[in-house]
Design a protein around this motif. Structure first.
Motif, mmCIF file in Angstrom:
data_model
loop_
_atom_site.group_PDB
_atom_site.id
_atom_site.type_symbol
_atom_site.label_atom_id
_atom_site.label_comp_id
_atom_site.label_asym_id
_atom_site.label_seq_id
_atom_site.Cartn_x
_atom_site.Cartn_y
_atom_site.Cartn_z
ATOM 1 N N ASP A 45 -4.021 2.609 -2.974
ATOM 2 C CA ASP A 45 -3.365 3.605 -2.127
ATOM 3 C C ASP A 45 -3.184 3.024 -0.721
ATOM 4 O OD1 ASP A 45 -2.375 5.867 -0.931
ATOM 5 O OD2 ASP A 45 -4.284 6.943 -0.904
ATOM 6 N N LEU A 47 -2.554 4.423 1.978
ATOM 7 C CA LEU A 47 -3.069 5.291 3.039
ATOM 8 C C LEU A 47 -4.593 5.277 3.130
ATOM 9 C CD1 LEU A 47 -0.655 8.320 2.661
ATOM 10 C CD2 LEU A 47 -0.567 6.438 4.293
ATOM 11 N N THR A 48 -5.250 4.539 2.260
ATOM 12 C CA THR A 48 -6.710 4.453 2.322
ATOM 13 C C THR A 48 -7.158 3.784 3.616
ATOM 14 O OG1 THR A 48 -6.869 4.342 -0.070
ATOM 15 C CG2 THR A 48 -8.754 3.549 1.168
ATOM 16 N N ASP A 49 -6.569 2.655 3.936
ATOM 17 C CA ASP A 49 -6.885 1.923 5.166
ATOM 18 C C ASP A 49 -5.600 1.255 5.641
ATOM 19 O OD1 ASP A 49 -8.240 0.745 7.245
ATOM 20 O OD2 ASP A 49 -9.094 -0.861 6.039
ATOM 21 N N PRO A 50 -4.681 2.034 6.241
ATOM 22 C CA PRO A 50 -3.350 1.494 6.527
ATOM 23 C C PRO A 50 -3.347 0.333 7.520
ATOM 24 C CG PRO A 50 -3.596 3.654 7.523
ATOM 25 C CD PRO A 50 -4.809 3.417 6.676
ATOM 26 N N HIS A 51 -4.275 0.303 8.439
ATOM 27 C CA HIS A 51 -4.258 -0.745 9.460
ATOM 28 C C HIS A 51 -5.279 -1.846 9.191
ATOM 29 C CE1 HIS A 51 -1.569 1.758 11.710
ATOM 30 N NE2 HIS A 51 -2.430 2.758 11.648
#
Length: 108
Positions: A45, A47-51
């Motif tokens: 996913d 959006l789990t850790d986008p950065h």
């Protein structure tokens, strides 16, 4: 007054208890850092850790936690064969666990 004990035996139990608390806390932090870094790396996913901050922080914080465990763990037991066995076991665990976040960071 009770019998006087040698300074090394008088402080052995408090040092072992303090070392146990320190090793437990640092070990839990180390495991959490490894989990965070691997979860961030292996997640499908976006959006789990986008950065990638979890991956970076987990990697960076794993090394000091591993160093604290490596230094404090031998203080848990009295000098002798028990300390040698514990030191070998902790070293093997740290050699296996500590590179995982770094591998996850470098392969991201």
């Amino acid at each position: 007054m009770g019998p006087r004990r040698a300074p090394s035996t008088r402080w052995r139990l408090p040092i072992a208890v303090a070392a146990g608390v320190i090793v437990t806390v640092a070990g839990l932090i180390l495991l959490r850092c490894v989990y965070i870094a691997l979860r961030s790396r292996l997640s499908t996913d976006p959006l789990t850790d986008p950065h990638g901050y979890e991956l970076i922080a987990g990697t960076v914080l794993a090394f000091p936690a591993a160093a604290v465990v490596a230094v404090a763990a031998p203080l848990l037991v009295a000098p002798g064969p028990g300390r040698t066995r514990l030191t070998k076991t902790v070293t093997i665990l740290l050699v296996v666990l500590t590179p995982l976040p770094l591998i996850a960071l470098l392969t991201a």
